[in-house]
Design a protein around this motif. Structure first.
Motif, PDB file in Angstrom:
ATOM      1  N   GLU A 119      -1.929 -11.457  -0.877  1.00 33.21           N
ATOM      2  CA  GLU A 119      -1.986 -10.122  -1.603  1.00 33.21           C
ATOM      3  C   GLU A 119      -2.285  -8.978  -1.128  1.00 33.21           C
ATOM      4  N   SER A 120      -3.694  -9.197  -0.324  1.00 28.57           N
ATOM      5  CA  SER A 120      -4.241  -7.819   0.261  1.00 28.57           C
ATOM      6  C   SER A 120      -3.613  -7.633   1.302  1.00 28.57           C
ATOM      7  N   ILE A 121      -2.956  -8.444   1.864  1.00 29.58           N
ATOM      8  CA  ILE A 121      -1.943  -7.874   3.024  1.00 29.58           C
ATOM      9  C   ILE A 121      -0.603  -7.005   2.384  1.00 29.58           C
ATOM     10  N   ASP A 122      -0.088  -7.548   1.442  1.00 25.69           N
ATOM     11  CA  ASP A 122       0.865  -7.151   0.723  1.00 25.69           C
ATOM     12  C   ASP A 122       0.477  -5.682   0.220  1.00 25.69           C
ATOM     13  N   LYS A 123      -0.795  -5.470  -0.323  1.00 26.68           N
ATOM     14  CA  LYS A 123      -0.892  -4.269  -0.821  1.00 26.68           C
ATOM     15  C   LYS A 123      -1.004  -3.188   0.081  1.00 26.68           C
ATOM     16  N   SER A 124      -1.417  -3.730   1.254  1.00 32.25           N
ATOM     17  CA  SER A 124      -1.929  -2.667   2.673  1.00 32.25           C
ATOM     18  C   SER A 124      -0.627  -2.311   3.087  1.00 32.25           C
ATOM     19  N   ILE A 125       0.611  -2.782   2.655  1.00 30.69           N
ATOM     20  CA  ILE A 125       1.880  -2.435   3.786  1.00 30.69           C
ATOM     21  C   ILE A 125       2.699  -1.431   2.572  1.00 30.69           C
ATOM     22  N   ILE A 126       2.942  -0.491   3.258  1.00 31.91           N
ATOM     23  CA  ILE A 126       3.562   0.515   2.451  1.00 31.91           C
ATOM     24  C   ILE A 126       4.829   0.731   2.867  1.00 31.91           C
ATOM     25  N   GLY A 127       5.986   0.825   1.710  1.00 32.27           N
ATOM     26  CA  GLY A 127       7.498   0.984   2.272  1.00 32.27           C
ATOM     27  C   GLY A 127       8.204  -0.172   2.395  1.00 32.27           C
ATOM     28  N   LYS A 128       7.430  -1.241   2.092  1.00 30.17           N
ATOM     29  CA  LYS A 128       8.422  -2.641   2.446  1.00 30.17           C
ATOM     30  C   LYS A 128       9.537  -2.930   1.531  1.00 30.17           C
ATOM     31  N   LYS A 129      10.509  -3.523   1.646  1.00 26.55           N
ATOM     32  CA  LYS A 129      11.554  -3.705   1.083  1.00 26.55           C
ATOM     33  C   LYS A 129      11.911  -4.938   0.663  1.00 26.55           C
ATOM     34  N   PHE A 130      10.852  -6.124   0.762  1.00 28.90           N
ATOM     35  CA  PHE A 130      11.103  -7.239   0.357  1.00 28.90           C
ATOM     36  C   PHE A 130       9.870  -8.095  -0.145  1.00 28.90           C
ATOM     37  N   ASN A 131      10.043  -9.111  -0.724  1.00 26.12           N
ATOM     38  CA  ASN A 131       8.933  -9.638  -1.578  1.00 26.12           C
ATOM     39  C   ASN A 131       8.009 -10.548  -0.450  1.00 26.12           C
ATOM     40  N   LEU A 132       6.822 -10.130  -0.290  1.00 24.50           N
ATOM     41  CA  LEU A 132       6.140 -10.667   0.632  1.00 24.50           C
ATOM     42  C   LEU A 132       5.368 -11.812  -0.055  1.00 24.50           C
ATOM     43  N   MET A 133       5.052 -11.776  -1.281  1.00 28.00           N
ATOM     44  CA  MET A 133       4.198 -12.647  -2.081  1.00 28.00           C
ATOM     45  C   MET A 133       5.254 -13.778  -2.830  1.00 28.00           C
ATOM     46  N   GLU A 134       5.246 -15.056  -1.690  1.00 28.19           N
ATOM     47  CA  GLU A 134       5.887 -16.210  -2.011  1.00 28.19           C
ATOM     48  C   GLU A 134       4.742 -17.466  -2.024  1.00 28.19           C
ATOM     49  N   PRO A 135       4.757 -18.366  -2.615  1.00 27.59           N
ATOM     50  CA  PRO A 135       3.970 -19.279  -2.561  1.00 27.59           C
ATOM     51  C   PRO A 135       3.776 -20.134  -1.264  1.00 27.59           C
ATOM     52  N   TRP A 136       4.914 -20.401  -0.597  1.00 27.65           N
ATOM     53  CA  TRP A 136       5.051 -21.044   0.636  1.00 27.65           C
ATOM     54  C   TRP A 136       4.534 -20.256   1.664  1.00 27.65           C
ATOM     55  N   ARG A 137       4.494 -18.960   1.765  1.00 32.99           N
ATOM     56  CA  ARG A 137       4.198 -17.986   2.831  1.00 32.99           C
ATOM     57  C   ARG A 137       2.754 -18.241   3.260  1.00 32.99           C
ATOM     58  N   MET A 138       2.501 -18.151   4.586  1.00 30.20           N
ATOM     59  CA  MET A 138       1.164 -18.269   5.231  1.00 30.20           C
ATOM     60  C   MET A 138       1.142 -17.528   6.330  1.00 30.20           C
ATOM     61  N   LEU A 139       0.021 -16.866   6.509  1.00 25.15           N
ATOM     62  CA  LEU A 139      -0.045 -16.024   7.497  1.00 25.15           C
ATOM     63  C   LEU A 139      -0.670 -16.824   8.733  1.00 25.15           C
ATOM     64  N   VAL A 140       0.128 -16.681   9.885  1.00 26.40           N
ATOM     65  CA  VAL A 140      -0.289 -17.652  11.146  1.00 26.40           C
ATOM     66  C   VAL A 140      -1.077 -16.759  12.120  1.00 26.40           C
ATOM     67  N   MET A 141      -0.500 -15.293  12.322  1.00 24.03           N
ATOM     68  CA  MET A 141      -1.599 -14.332  12.924  1.00 24.03           C
ATOM     69  C   MET A 141      -1.028 -13.130  12.749  1.00 24.03           C
ATOM     70  N   SER A 142      -1.929 -12.128  13.133  1.00 25.30           N
ATOM     71  CA  SER A 142      -1.595 -10.864  13.113  1.00 25.30           C
ATOM     72  C   SER A 142      -2.420 -10.260  14.506  1.00 25.30           C
ATOM     73  N   THR A 143      -1.734  -9.375  14.993  1.00 29.73           N
ATOM     74  CA  THR A 143      -2.065  -8.648  16.272  1.00 29.73           C
ATOM     75  C   THR A 143      -1.534  -7.107  16.419  1.00 29.73           C
ATOM     76  N   LYS A 144      -2.072  -6.601  17.392  1.00 29.21           N
ATOM     77  CA  LYS A 144      -1.513  -5.094  17.814  1.00 29.21           C
ATOM     78  C   LYS A 144      -0.870  -5.247  18.836  1.00 29.21           C
ATOM     79  N   MET A 145       0.415  -4.686  19.128  1.00 31.98           N
ATOM     80  CA  MET A 145       1.068  -4.543  20.113  1.00 31.98           C
ATOM     81  C   MET A 145       1.714  -3.339  20.484  1.00 31.98           C
TER      82      MET A 145
END
Length: 148
Positions: A47-73
């Motif tokens: 939920e905190s990641i979802d709130k920090s992303i502006i302008g997305k066009k899909f539902n990030l909040m799904e019960p099965w969804r898990m963050l594996v990693m996040s990085t800058k590239m």
């Protein structure tokens, strides 16, 4: 809840038998002294990641969804050209089913707290760029003099 209510609420929890009163009193006093506070679960984090992303066009909040990693590239626009050092950086969120590509941005604003002057603040958030479902994309490996 008082101790007597706690003891009454826990009647018959040991195969229809009561736990010893001394044990329940000890548990009650222990929790009263040091309350059990649950930590953030994956859904709160999502939920905190979802709130920090502006302008997305899909539902990030799904019960099965898990963050594996996040990085800058750094996005490679043209692999034959030397990239500029501070250009085309993207923040990537890899979930178990989707890859979300964002650009980190700063939102400037004003804030005041009771009894203080107004001050400038800056909040970090991410601007949505693209997303790819894990099963539907192909990664390309390459190397050049600028991208070893």
């Amino acid at each position: 809840m008082d101790m007597e209510s706690f003891i009454l609420n826990n009647r018959g929890i040991d195969n229809d038998n009561d736990l010893p009163r001394e044990l329940l009193e000890s548990i009650y006093e222990g929790v009263k002294k040091e309350p059990i506070i649950s930590g953030r679960d994956h859904f709160n984090f999502l939920e905190s990641i979802d709130k920090s992303i502006i302008g997305k066009k899909f539902n990030l909040m799904e019960p099965w969804r898990m963050l594996v990693m996040s990085t800058k590239m750094q996005e490679v626009v043209d692999k034959t050209v030397k990239p500029l050092p501070d250009k085309h950086f993207r923040h990537i969120f890899l979930f178990n089913d989707i890859l979300v590509i964002t650009k980190q941005i700063q939102i400037k604003g004003k804030a005041t707290t009771k009894g203080t002057k107004e001050r400038s603040i800056s909040t970090c958030c991410y601007q949505f760029r693209s997303h790819l479902h894990i099963g539907h994309f192909k990664a390309e490996s390459f190397a050049t003099q600028w991208h070893p």
